[in-house]
Design a protein around this motif. Structure first.
Motif, PDB file in Angstrom:
ATOM      1  N   ASP A  26      14.163  55.764  40.724  1.00  0.00           N
ATOM      2  CA  ASP A  26      15.580  56.049  40.531  1.00  0.00           C
ATOM      3  C   ASP A  26      15.776  57.119  39.467  1.00  0.00           C
ATOM      4  OD1 ASP A  26      16.388  53.905  42.275  1.00  0.00           O
ATOM      5  OD2 ASP A  26      15.916  52.524  40.649  1.00  0.00           O
ATOM      6  N   SER A  28      19.106  59.037  37.006  1.00  0.00           N
ATOM      7  CA  SER A  28      20.498  59.026  36.582  1.00  0.00           C
ATOM      8  C   SER A  28      20.706  60.190  35.620  1.00  0.00           C
ATOM      9  CB  SER A  28      20.831  57.705  35.880  1.00  0.00           C
ATOM     10  OG  SER A  28      22.185  57.692  35.470  1.00  0.00           O
ATOM     11  N   ASN A 117      23.277  60.517  47.130  1.00  0.00           N
ATOM     12  CA  ASN A 117      23.477  60.125  45.742  1.00  0.00           C
ATOM     13  C   ASN A 117      24.887  59.602  45.518  1.00  0.00           C
ATOM     14  OD1 ASN A 117      20.869  61.162  44.991  1.00  0.00           O
ATOM     15  ND2 ASN A 117      21.760  63.189  45.161  1.00  0.00           N
ATOM     16  N   THR A 137      23.686  59.275  40.252  1.00  0.00           N
ATOM     17  CA  THR A 137      22.519  58.408  40.378  1.00  0.00           C
ATOM     18  C   THR A 137      21.983  58.513  41.795  1.00  0.00           C
ATOM     19  OG1 THR A 137      23.892  56.506  40.963  1.00  0.00           O
ATOM     20  CG2 THR A 137      23.299  56.753  38.639  1.00  0.00           C
ATOM     21  N   LYS A 139      18.039  57.963  44.365  1.00  0.00           N
ATOM     22  CA  LYS A 139      16.635  57.596  44.551  1.00  0.00           C
ATOM     23  C   LYS A 139      15.797  58.862  44.643  1.00  0.00           C
ATOM     24  CE  LYS A 139      17.148  53.081  45.361  1.00  0.00           C
ATOM     25  NZ  LYS A 139      16.741  52.158  44.349  1.00  0.00           N
TER      26      LYS A 139
END
Length: 180
Positions: A26, A28, A117, A137, A139
């Motif tokens: 992940d 962010s 996202n 955020t 993957k």
């Protein structure tokens, strides 16, 4: 000798793949600024995709970007799509719009790399102003993990978020045009 070289190269490839696979799944990215205006002013800049031309750092990178709009003019269900030689292709849909508080957007990249996202803008009153926070955020695919060995998503887009927030601030703080 050739066999040893090939075995060493194969071992290096396996190690590289292992290192890439162990990178975070992940990511962010988040940036904030304080706007000297009530939450309604910066909220309006984000809630209507037609206003993005005035502050989006990616539209400024390529003024020839082809943009289309669909759905309502603003708020939940508003849609925005772009095609650009410099910034790729994708689309956004506003999933949630809580007046003067929060906007949640589904951001889908088609080119140069596929990605889905979440983007969130929050607007928090702070004294006579508003703290605006822009967060993305998502993957990391295997390619994203490999790329992150050399440059993190934060380094790649964080500076662009800062530019966009500075332009949202300028637009939100600008005096309203005089009525005729």
């Amino acid at each position: 000798m050739l066999k040893k070289i090939l075995l060493i190269l194969a071992a290096l490839v396996v190690v590289l793949f292992a290192v890439i696979a162990m990178q975070p799944a992940d990511f962010s990215v988040s940036r904030s600024t304080t706007v000297n205006a009530p939450p309604s002013a910066p909220f309006a800049q984000v809630n209507d995709f037609r206003n993005w031309a005035g502050w989006s750092p990616w539209l400024k990178m390529d003024p020839d970007t082809k943009v289309t709009f669909d759905g309502p003019a603003e708020g939940k269900g508003a849609k925005y799509a772009w095609v650009s030689q410099k910034t790729g292709e994708g689309n956004m849909t506003i999933l949630e719009s809580q007046a003067n508080e929060r906007i949640l957007i589904d951001l889908i990249f088609v080119k140069p790399f596929a990605g889905d996202n979440d983007v969130e803008f929050t607007f928090k009153p702070e004294g006579n102003g508003t703290t605006v926070t822009w967060t993305m955020t998502g993957k990391n695919s295997f390619m994203g993990k490999a790329f992150s060995l050399f440059m993190s998503m934060d380094k790649m887009v964080g500076g662009e978020f800062e530019k966009g927030l500075a332009d949202i601030k300028a637009a939100a703080e600008a005096p309203a045009p005089a009525a005729n």
